[in-house]
Design an enzyme around this catalytic site. Sequence first.
Site, PDB file in Angstrom:
ATOM      1  N   LYS A  32     -20.711 -15.573 -20.752  1.00  0.00           N
ATOM      2  CA  LYS A  32     -20.474 -14.547 -21.729  1.00  0.00           C
ATOM      3  C   LYS A  32     -21.425 -14.402 -22.663  1.00  0.00           C
ATOM      4  CE  LYS A  32     -16.046 -14.357 -24.633  1.00  0.00           C
ATOM      5  NZ  LYS A  32     -14.996 -15.296 -25.373  1.00  0.00           N
ATOM      6  N   ILE A  33     -21.854 -13.478 -23.235  1.00  0.00           N
ATOM      7  CA  ILE A  33     -23.181 -13.153 -24.020  1.00  0.00           C
ATOM      8  C   ILE A  33     -22.674 -12.202 -25.235  1.00  0.00           C
ATOM      9  CG2 ILE A  33     -25.160 -11.852 -24.100  1.00  0.00           C
ATOM     10  CD1 ILE A  33     -25.739 -12.969 -21.220  1.00  0.00           C
TER      11      ILE A  33
END
Length: 230
Positions: free
Chosen positions: A83-84
């Site tokens: 998750k960025i």
Amino acid sequence: MKLFIDTANLTEIREAASWGILDGCTTNPSLIAREGRDFAEAIWEICEIVQGPVSAEVVAQDAEGMLREAALLKQIHEHVVIKIPMCHEGLKATRALADEGTPVNVTLIFSVNQALLAAKAGAAYVSPFVGRIDDTGNDGMGVLADIINVFDHYYFDTEVLAASIRHTAHMLDAQRLGSHVATLPFKVLKQMVHHPLTDKGNAAFLADWATVPGDGLESTVSAFLQRPRG
Ligand code: E4P
């Protein structure tokens, strides 16, 4: 629609998984902090329970750091999705991870333009935060609808993941719009199960059943099965 649970709480995840409806899980640093547990251990346990995509978020703010963290997170479990956060460095890291075949969930999406950039960088998922958009007096579902339309228009493979879901009406709207995924708190998932007419109907069935002759369903049916028929 895929259903992800938006929590790092193992009890909630176990319970939702036991219903047979859970496709994945999303976590974020705030949800992880709430549980007060070892981060890597928690992610591993969640992956083992869910047996589907589990988003684990990087905290580095530069692309190199995000890639280093992603390389470690991936080793925790095969189900980890990186998750960025949406930002310039996040786009760079997303492109690098997508090129090596690592699925990325680009989070903190608040506009159609941000979603387009994340999709072009190769994100597997984009997460528009519907509830937080509503909190600003804007139309979270409108943003979700626009993203879905734009992705359809340009045939992006990126899945739209409705996030920051606050209530069952959000879920209904997300389904009507054809959101590929929704991630929701356990509380909302539980609320989706219930309807007052279901409870009322079940109570009436049980009251009527109590007047049926016999010693209960199991013994009545077992006795019938043991008797010769015809
Ligand atoms: C999504 O992946 C986020 O973890 C989440 O949906 C944020 O929800 P909130 O706005 O209720 O914190």
